[in-house]
Design a protein around this motif. Structure first.
Motif, PDB file in Angstrom:
ATOM      1  N   ASP A 135     -50.102 106.998  63.847  1.00 27.96           N
ATOM      2  CA  ASP A 135     -51.338 106.537  64.488  1.00 27.96           C
ATOM      3  C   ASP A 135     -51.988 105.372  63.748  1.00 27.96           C
ATOM      4  O   ASP A 135     -53.117 104.993  64.054  1.00 27.96           O
ATOM      5  CB  ASP A 135     -52.340 107.696  64.615  1.00 27.96           C
ATOM      6  N   GLY A 136     -51.301 104.833  62.738  1.00 30.70           N
ATOM      7  CA  GLY A 136     -51.775 103.612  62.111  1.00 30.70           C
ATOM      8  C   GLY A 136     -52.450 103.775  60.777  1.00 30.70           C
ATOM      9  O   GLY A 136     -52.912 102.794  60.202  1.00 30.70           O
ATOM     10  N   GLN A 137     -52.539 105.019  60.232  1.00 30.74           N
ATOM     11  CA  GLN A 137     -53.195 105.199  58.940  1.00 30.74           C
ATOM     12  C   GLN A 137     -52.167 105.321  57.828  1.00 30.74           C
ATOM     13  O   GLN A 137     -51.506 106.338  57.693  1.00 30.74           O
ATOM     14  CB  GLN A 137     -54.097 106.434  58.939  1.00 30.74           C
ATOM     15  N   LEU A 138     -52.047 104.269  57.020  1.00 31.49           N
ATOM     16  CA  LEU A 138     -51.111 104.291  55.899  1.00 31.49           C
ATOM     17  C   LEU A 138     -51.778 104.927  54.688  1.00 31.49           C
ATOM     18  O   LEU A 138     -53.002 104.833  54.514  1.00 31.49           O
ATOM     19  CB  LEU A 138     -50.682 102.863  55.556  1.00 31.49           C
TER      20      LEU A 138
ATOM     21  N   ALA B  72     -48.745  97.398  73.502  1.00 33.91           N
ATOM     22  CA  ALA B  72     -49.911  98.180  73.077  1.00 33.91           C
ATOM     23  C   ALA B  72     -49.728  98.554  71.616  1.00 33.91           C
ATOM     24  O   ALA B  72     -48.602  98.694  71.128  1.00 33.91           O
ATOM     25  CB  ALA B  72     -50.043  99.436  73.938  1.00 33.91           C
ATOM     26  N   LEU B  73     -50.828  98.715  70.901  1.00 31.43           N
ATOM     27  CA  LEU B  73     -50.773  99.034  69.472  1.00 31.43           C
ATOM     28  C   LEU B  73     -50.839 100.541  69.282  1.00 31.43           C
ATOM     29  O   LEU B  73     -51.692 101.217  69.870  1.00 31.43           O
ATOM     30  CB  LEU B  73     -51.932  98.364  68.727  1.00 31.43           C
TER      31      LEU B  73
ATOM     32  N   ILE C 108     -55.238 110.469  65.956  1.00 28.63           N
ATOM     33  CA  ILE C 108     -55.768 111.388  64.943  1.00 28.63           C
ATOM     34  C   ILE C 108     -56.723 110.668  64.000  1.00 28.63           C
ATOM     35  O   ILE C 108     -57.573 111.282  63.361  1.00 28.63           O
ATOM     36  CB  ILE C 108     -54.600 112.044  64.174  1.00 28.63           C
ATOM     37  N   VAL C 109     -56.590 109.337  63.914  1.00 27.11           N
ATOM     38  CA  VAL C 109     -57.437 108.528  63.040  1.00 27.11           C
ATOM     39  C   VAL C 109     -58.550 107.909  63.879  1.00 27.11           C
ATOM     40  O   VAL C 109     -58.291 107.273  64.892  1.00 27.11           O
ATOM     41  CB  VAL C 109     -56.622 107.425  62.343  1.00 27.11           C
ATOM     42  N   ILE C 110     -59.786 108.122  63.456  1.00 27.46           N
ATOM     43  CA  ILE C 110     -60.956 107.679  64.224  1.00 27.46           C
ATOM     44  C   ILE C 110     -61.279 106.216  63.930  1.00 27.46           C
ATOM     45  O   ILE C 110     -61.272 105.783  62.777  1.00 27.46           O
ATOM     46  CB  ILE C 110     -62.186 108.541  63.857  1.00 27.46           C
TER      47      ILE C 110
ATOM     48  N   LYS D 153     -49.689  96.465  62.069  1.00 23.08           N
ATOM     49  CA  LYS D 153     -50.202  97.629  61.367  1.00 23.08           C
ATOM     50  C   LYS D 153     -51.608  97.395  60.835  1.00 23.08           C
ATOM     51  O   LYS D 153     -52.119  98.195  60.057  1.00 23.08           O
ATOM     52  CB  LYS D 153     -49.261  97.994  60.209  1.00 23.08           C
ATOM     53  N   GLY D 154     -52.220  96.334  61.239  1.00 27.01           N
ATOM     54  CA  GLY D 154     -53.575  96.039  60.802  1.00 27.01           C
ATOM     55  C   GLY D 154     -53.812  94.547  60.883  1.00 27.01           C
ATOM     56  O   GLY D 154     -52.865  93.750  60.809  1.00 27.01           O
TER      57      GLY D 154
END
Length: 876
Positions: free
Chosen positions: A300-303, A643-644, A27-29, A585-586
């Motif tokens: 999806d990784g967006q905090l 995989a991330l 969902i996060v580009i 997470k980054g």
């Protein structure tokens, strides 16, 4: 049909028509400067439409997670207020990449809707593009004639450019579209008013259900349309609306997509949902909608954060908290309790949330707790604003104050309006709007990128990356364009083959040079825009069509490789020491430093950091070969490769292995050949970066050795200054001695303050039985002034003391009122300070009922402060 059955029927239908079913993109580009979030099903296929990348399959279908809360598509303020807008929604879609076109797309859409889903044909209407003279486009006669094969011609309506020409943005792929609308009104309502007149008229029961977009053009920067290399089909059907129609509901929120969540909120809050339009009903819908967007974005990784996509997620979360706090009277975190429900509901379609359920729950809970504290502070600020003389006189909260509540405390305008109305006040909404516009203009100016059209030089659209194996190569320019970013002019250059690594996966982009016929262009950075590798330069060569020598800064790349391989070692070591729950997470992998963010809910102790460091450096000393292989993604996952979450992988992936029993990860970055090349890794910092996320910083190679040498030099210097072979113990003794001296000094100062308080009290005036003490004294700090005033409390139960001081050229006031006087006479030191003292000295202040202080810049006004407070006491 249940929602799950409706979704599966769509996928099965197109699978039977030779479509490859692909997973939803995150969902996060990433790697697309024009978008923060996936806002349409076609986003992940954009490069296929432009011809920049060949599609792996000519036909695909999927259900895509989308989010529309920013940019051109922004529905946030409607969400919950109406019953059909959403933040996150699913977009069912089928695509053809140069394979089939209008006849098949139209025929299959009709067959699915009427044959599989059994929709009443008499309730359907379709629209086709009427043409546009300005763009030189005729009516879409082809689509019209195809629809005539399936539906009565009077049900085929024409629509203008706004409704029937789909464009992703100001530039990019576009084309005419054909919408399918369904009339959900009762038979009596349909008999009274022709449904065709209500199409695209914002009628809540006559709604668009599916849009068939026929991608034929590319919109250029200057507004021109050029034909795409091939014609494509891009369809999008809103899943939530489809379920509503098929289940015969008047609202999306009455379907089984949302009813489970709403029931859970009813159980938690002990309030009932009634499907109306009052604030309680809106609150239920907001919560049921927003928790999906928040949970999947975090997965999806967006905090949540203060900028960019993270700020959008934080706003969505805070909007939900405001509603349950204010309208459902629920004062503790609620959203995190719904994560398990959402994870289970979507486990078989979007499994990433279930896999990270505990992490997502804890992130959301910490965000909720943080904002609930802010919300309380905002309510107190609101009380203060409403009590101010300006508000009382004008009977309204001005626009700047309303915007402060929004911007600082997260109050939406409707919440400010509601609280104000309860207190007989209005809100200057025009002033609020003006302040909001100023902020948006500032934000737009700060982030605006003005990109010109691409200038083609040689045939081709796609760069081939050769930088895994070589750092310089002969190549040619495919195209270039000028961009203006923050008032600076740069150029973006695309090469046929390039050794430059484009920023991705946390690794920064390469720098180096492009040499064209003797002209040397410095490459400042290399980035990806979707799958296009773009080189940033400050200039162009006189003739960009001549051969190019592309050369990467080898020293800079080497240091980045040290840090990237070390990041993999660090990730594996953290899992070994802290547990399998640890996930990346980054990251930032630059030549200078590596920064690594991981999911973990406690501070990583010094002992744990030492153990992690020891493991990594042991692996470096082992000089393990770094083995990199390309293989199909499914095969890679069977090997246990990590995989991330939030990354979109292709069908073929690179697997980086550093000892199969230690570290196996999917990664597109550049790495050293053997771990021994790294030399050494030193962890230099550990901190919290967000809820449930810890950040490690580290150095490798020469930088790590320099860091340790500097630490050793400091150790030696400290030992010399302290004249001790054990400087740590010597410093501990110094600190203990200092603490003892500070305690003695504080005791002496307290004794002096008591003596001074006695002297001041001896000069007190008696005003109607109140001991009034007033004096301008000499002191070194505002805290000392405050403590001296407080010492007077032991000398009388009926005392008012006003002490002033010039401290470093600043006016300071302390006011003490005995506690019995605050009760018996309703005197409030904080209120007197705010309303009398602070304005006189041109400053601010406040405090408790018994003790308050003020500071300002008008020192000569201090005498007037004493006189005014004395007059107030005398009059009272």
């Amino acid at each position: 049909m249940t929602a799950a059955e409706i979704r599966q029927a769509f996928l099965d239908f197109f699978r039977s028509r030779e479509h490859h079913i692909v997973p939803s993109a995150p969902i996060v580009i990433k790697n697309d400067p024009t978008l923060l979030f996936t806002n349409a099903g076609m986003n992940q296929f954009k490069e296929y439409f432009l011809g920049n990348k060949a599609a792996a399959y000519p036909r695909v279908a999927d259900t895509q997670k989308c989010l529309r809360v920013s940019g051109k598509h922004n529905d946030l303020e409607e969400v919950g207020v109406d019953t059909y807008h959403h933040t996150m929604f699913e977009m069912l879609g089928n695509w053809s990449f140069g394979n089939y076109f209008k006849p098949e797309a139209i025929a299959w859409a009709w067959e699915l809707l009427t044959g599989v889903y059994k929709l009443d044909k008499d309730r359907l209407y379709v629209t086709v593009f009427e043409g546009d003279e300005k763009d030189g486009l005729p009516m879409d006669r082809e689509a019209h004639d195809e629809w005539k094969k399936w539906i009565a011609e009077e049900r085929i309506l024409t629509g203008n450019k706004k409704d029937n020409f789909w464009e992703m943005g100001d530039t990019g792929p576009c084309g005419p579209c054909s919408e399918i609308h369904v009339d959900c009104r009762t038979d009596a309502e349909r008999a009274a008013v022709d449904g065709g007149t209500l199409v695209n008229a914002d009628h809540p029961q006559v709604i668009e259900i599916w849009n068939l977009v026929f991608m034929q053009f590319n919109r250029k920067k200057d507004g021109r349309l050029e034909k795409l290399p091939a014609r494509h089909v891009d369809t999008g059907m809103g899943f939530e609306r489809l379920v509503r129609v098929l289940q015969g509901k008047a609202s999306n929120y009455d379907t089984d997509v949302f009813t489970g969540t709403i029931a859970a909120v009813e159980d938690l809050t002990q309030k009932k949902y009634d499907s109306g339009d009052d604030l309680r009903a809106v609150s239920f819908r907001v919560i049921a909608d927003h928790i999906r967007a928040i949970a999947f974005s975090v997965a999806d990784g967006q905090l949540p954060a203060n900028t960019g996509a993270g700020y959008v997620i934080r706003r969505i979360l805070r909007r939900a908290v405001r509603y349950y706090y204010s309208c459902l009277d629920y004062k503790t975190p609620l959203l995190f309790r719904l994560v398990g429900l959402i994870a289970a509901q979507f486990e078989h379609v979007f499994p990433e949330l279930k896999k990270q359920e505990d992490f997502v729950r804890r992130v959301i809970r910490e965000e909720e707790e943080s904002f609930l504290r802010t919300l309380e502070a905002g309510l107190k600020r609101m009380d203060h604003l409403m009590a101010g003389p300006g508000t009382r006189e004008s009977k309204r909260i001005n626009g700047a104050e309303a915007f402060e509540l929004y911007d600082t405390y997260g109050f939406p305008l409707d919440l400010t309006r509601l609280i104000a109305a309860e207190n007989g006040l209005a809100v200057d909404e025009d002033g609020f709007g003006a302040e909001m516009k100023k902020q948006k203009d500032r934000s737009r100016q700060a982030t605006a990128i003005d990109a010109g059209d691409w200038v083609p030089v040689h045939d081709g659209n796609h760069s081939v990356f050769v930088g895994y194996d070589e750092l310089h190569t002969g190549t040619r320019v495919l195209k270039y364009r000028q961009v203006k970013e923050k008032k600076k002019t740069l150029y973006q250059v695309v090469l046929a083959e390039t050794p430059f690594y484009a920023e991705s996966g946390g690794q920064v982009g390469d720098q180096g040079t492009l040499t064209i016929d003797g002209t040397v262009l410095e490459v400042l950075d290399t980035k990806k825009e979707n799958d296009l590798i773009i080189h940033f330069t400050e200039a162009l060569a006189p003739d960009m069509s001549l051969p190019v020598t592309a050369r990467v800064d080898a020293e800079r790349r080497r240091k980045a490789m040290y840090n990237h391989t070390a990041t993999h070692l660090l990730h594996a070591a953290l899992k070994q020491v802290l547990g399998k729950h640890v996930n990346q997470k980054g990251s930032l992998v630059s030549p200078e430093i590596l920064r690594f963010d991981v999911s973990h809910f406690a501070r990583i102790t010094e002992e744990e950091l030492r153990e992690v460091s020891d493991i990594v450096n042991a692996k470096i000393r082992e000089n393990i070969p770094v083995v990199i292989r390309e293989m199909p993604k499914d095969e890679a996952m069977k090997t246990g490769a990590m995989a991330l979450f939030g990354e979109k992988y292709g069908d073929t992936v690179r697997v980086v292995t550093i000892d199969p029993r230690f570290s196996v990860e999917l990664c597109g970055g550049t790495h050293v050949g053997h771990t021994g090349m790294i030399g050494l890794m030193v962890i230099t910092g550990e901190s919290a970066v967000a809820a449930g996320v810890r950040r490690l910083e580290a150095l490798t190679g020469e930088a790590a050795f320099r860091y340790l040498a500097g630490m050793l030099d400091n150790h030696k210097a400290a030992a010399a200054l302290l004249k001790s072979n054990d400087p740590v113990r010597a410093i501990e003794k110094l600190m203990a001695d200092r603490s003892a001296m500070e305690r003695k000094l504080e005791a002496l100062e307290a004794r002096e303050r008591r003596r001074e308080a006695g002297t001041l009290f001896a000069k007190a005036e008696n005003i109607d039985g109140v001991h009034f003490v007033a004096a301008n004294i000499s002191c070194d700090s505002a805290d000392e002034l405050k403590k001296t005033a407080y010492e007077l409390q032991a000398l009388s139960e009926n005392i008012v003391a006003v002490l002033t001081a010039d401290i470093g050229g600043k006016a300071n006031v302390a006011l003490y009122i005995s506690e019995p006087l605050t009760r018996e006479r309703s005197w409030d030191a904080g209120k007197i300070i705010r309303e009398i003292a602070a304005p006189l000295i041109k400053g601010g202040g406040g405090g408790q009922k018994t003790l308050a202080t003020a500071g300002g810049k008008d020192v000569p006004a201090l005498a007037n402060v004493i006189n005014r407070i004395k007059a107030f006491i005398s009059e009272a």
